[in-house]
Design a protein around this motif. Sequence first.
Motif, mmCIF file in Angstrom:
data_model
loop_
_atom_site.group_PDB
_atom_site.id
_atom_site.type_symbol
_atom_site.label_atom_id
_atom_site.label_comp_id
_atom_site.label_asym_id
_atom_site.label_seq_id
_atom_site.Cartn_x
_atom_site.Cartn_y
_atom_site.Cartn_z
ATOM 1 N N HIS A 194 -28.065 12.487 84.230
ATOM 2 C CA HIS A 194 -28.391 13.087 85.265
ATOM 3 C C HIS A 194 -29.833 13.980 85.158
ATOM 4 N N LEU A 195 -30.750 13.606 86.053
ATOM 5 C CA LEU A 195 -31.918 14.319 86.154
ATOM 6 C C LEU A 195 -31.783 15.468 87.256
ATOM 7 N N LEU A 196 -32.385 16.728 86.678
ATOM 8 C CA LEU A 196 -32.493 17.635 87.834
ATOM 9 C C LEU A 196 -33.496 18.727 87.642
ATOM 10 N N GLU A 197 -33.822 19.581 88.652
ATOM 11 C CA GLU A 197 -34.912 20.722 88.292
ATOM 12 C C GLU A 197 -34.289 21.793 88.156
ATOM 13 N N SER A 198 -34.717 22.765 87.373
ATOM 14 C CA SER A 198 -34.163 24.091 87.047
ATOM 15 C C SER A 198 -35.504 24.966 86.616
ATOM 16 N N ASP A 199 -35.574 25.922 87.579
ATOM 17 C CA ASP A 199 -36.584 27.155 87.189
ATOM 18 C C ASP A 199 -37.983 26.088 86.822
ATOM 19 N N GLY A 200 -38.386 25.011 87.474
ATOM 20 C CA GLY A 200 -39.596 24.492 87.190
ATOM 21 C C GLY A 200 -39.685 23.530 86.001
ATOM 22 N N SER A 201 -38.512 23.434 85.343
ATOM 23 C CA SER A 201 -38.306 22.399 84.325
ATOM 24 C C SER A 201 -37.516 21.221 84.686
ATOM 25 N N VAL A 202 -37.846 19.981 84.349
ATOM 26 C CA VAL A 202 -36.996 19.084 84.469
ATOM 27 C C VAL A 202 -35.843 18.721 83.198
ATOM 28 N N LEU A 203 -34.792 18.861 83.739
ATOM 29 C CA LEU A 203 -33.475 18.637 82.671
ATOM 30 C C LEU A 203 -32.813 17.231 82.854
ATOM 31 N N PHE A 204 -32.509 16.782 81.622
ATOM 32 C CA PHE A 204 -31.768 15.511 81.479
ATOM 33 C C PHE A 204 -30.323 16.154 81.011
ATOM 34 N N VAL A 205 -29.494 15.889 81.787
ATOM 35 C CA VAL A 205 -27.971 16.091 81.471
ATOM 36 C C VAL A 205 -26.957 14.944 81.101
ATOM 37 N N GLY A 206 -26.331 14.865 80.031
ATOM 38 C CA GLY A 206 -25.578 13.686 79.884
ATOM 39 C C GLY A 206 -24.504 14.207 79.207
ATOM 40 N N PRO A 207 -23.182 13.392 79.585
ATOM 41 C CA PRO A 207 -21.920 13.783 79.088
ATOM 42 C C PRO A 207 -21.826 13.349 77.629
ATOM 43 N N VAL A 208 -20.836 13.690 77.026
ATOM 44 C CA VAL A 208 -20.416 13.426 75.587
ATOM 45 C C VAL A 208 -18.869 12.948 75.883
ATOM 46 N N LEU A 209 -18.526 11.502 75.705
ATOM 47 C CA LEU A 209 -17.166 11.004 75.871
ATOM 48 C C LEU A 209 -16.465 10.687 74.626
ATOM 49 N N ALA A 210 -15.359 10.934 74.659
ATOM 50 C CA ALA A 210 -14.464 10.707 73.341
ATOM 51 C C ALA A 210 -13.226 9.907 73.753
ATOM 52 N N PRO A 211 -12.566 8.925 73.171
ATOM 53 C CA PRO A 211 -11.364 8.572 73.484
ATOM 54 C C PRO A 211 -10.115 9.588 73.438
ATOM 55 N N GLN A 212 -9.395 9.157 74.595
ATOM 56 C CA GLN A 212 -8.245 10.185 74.740
ATOM 57 C C GLN A 212 -6.842 9.693 74.109
ATOM 58 N N GLU A 213 -6.171 10.025 73.205
ATOM 59 C CA GLU A 213 -5.061 9.529 72.606
ATOM 60 C C GLU A 213 -3.829 9.491 73.582
ATOM 61 N N PRO A 214 -2.894 8.839 73.555
ATOM 62 C CA PRO A 214 -2.805 7.431 72.847
ATOM 63 C C PRO A 214 -3.275 6.169 73.663
ATOM 64 N N THR A 215 -3.936 6.586 74.837
ATOM 65 C CA THR A 215 -4.192 5.543 75.973
ATOM 66 C C THR A 215 -5.493 4.861 75.943
ATOM 67 N N ASP A 216 -6.327 5.560 74.905
ATOM 68 C CA ASP A 216 -7.723 4.936 74.616
ATOM 69 C C ASP A 216 -8.637 5.018 75.913
ATOM 70 N N LEU A 217 -8.310 5.827 77.008
ATOM 71 C CA LEU A 217 -9.041 6.161 77.941
ATOM 72 C C LEU A 217 -9.979 7.117 77.499
ATOM 73 N N TYR A 218 -11.254 7.323 78.144
ATOM 74 C CA TYR A 218 -12.148 8.194 77.773
ATOM 75 C C TYR A 218 -12.036 9.561 78.612
ATOM 76 N N THR A 219 -12.563 10.612 77.880
ATOM 77 C CA THR A 219 -12.495 11.879 78.536
ATOM 78 C C THR A 219 -13.818 12.734 78.273
ATOM 79 N N ILE A 220 -14.375 13.465 79.218
ATOM 80 C CA ILE A 220 -15.641 14.381 78.830
ATOM 81 C C ILE A 220 -15.380 15.439 77.633
ATOM 82 N N THR A 221 -15.969 15.268 76.814
ATOM 83 C CA THR A 221 -15.843 16.555 75.622
ATOM 84 C C THR A 221 -16.589 17.241 75.736
ATOM 85 N N GLY A 222 -17.838 17.196 76.520
ATOM 86 C CA GLY A 222 -18.888 18.010 76.167
ATOM 87 C C GLY A 222 -20.262 17.595 76.938
#
Length: 125
Positions: free
Chosen positions: A1-29
């Motif tokens: 995600h790209l967005l503007e904050s206080d005159g700066s351009v920020l790039f925000v990306g999720p950190v994904l990890a597998p969720q046990e035991p289904t191996d579906l992914y979840t956002i961890t950060g």
Amino acid sequence: HLLESDGSVLFVGPVLAPQEPTDLYTITGFEVYRLDVEEARWIKVERLAADRALFVSEQSSFTVRASEIPGCMSNCIYFVGEVDYYSWVTWGVYSMEERKVLFQQPVGGSPGMYEAARWFLPAVL
């Protein structure tokens, strides 16, 4: 995600990890980077500036001054995310200070059902 904050351009990306035991992914950060225009590079951001909170989703992303929104916490990323077509759409809050997801809950319905989750802020007239 790209967005503007206080005159700066920020790039925000999720950190994904597998969720046990289904191996579906979840956002961890999240990882946040600020564009340094003069140096033409991205600089990792450890803390959001000036009482800010970020709201990110596939449909819209923006920043707010947390103290102006009742119940909003500064230095946090509020997110709506679907990690793949077969997963639940979730919403939650990530604390940049604590470096952890404070909570993450399904939006509802069936996996793959919600493709256009959007943020809105209520207003008092």
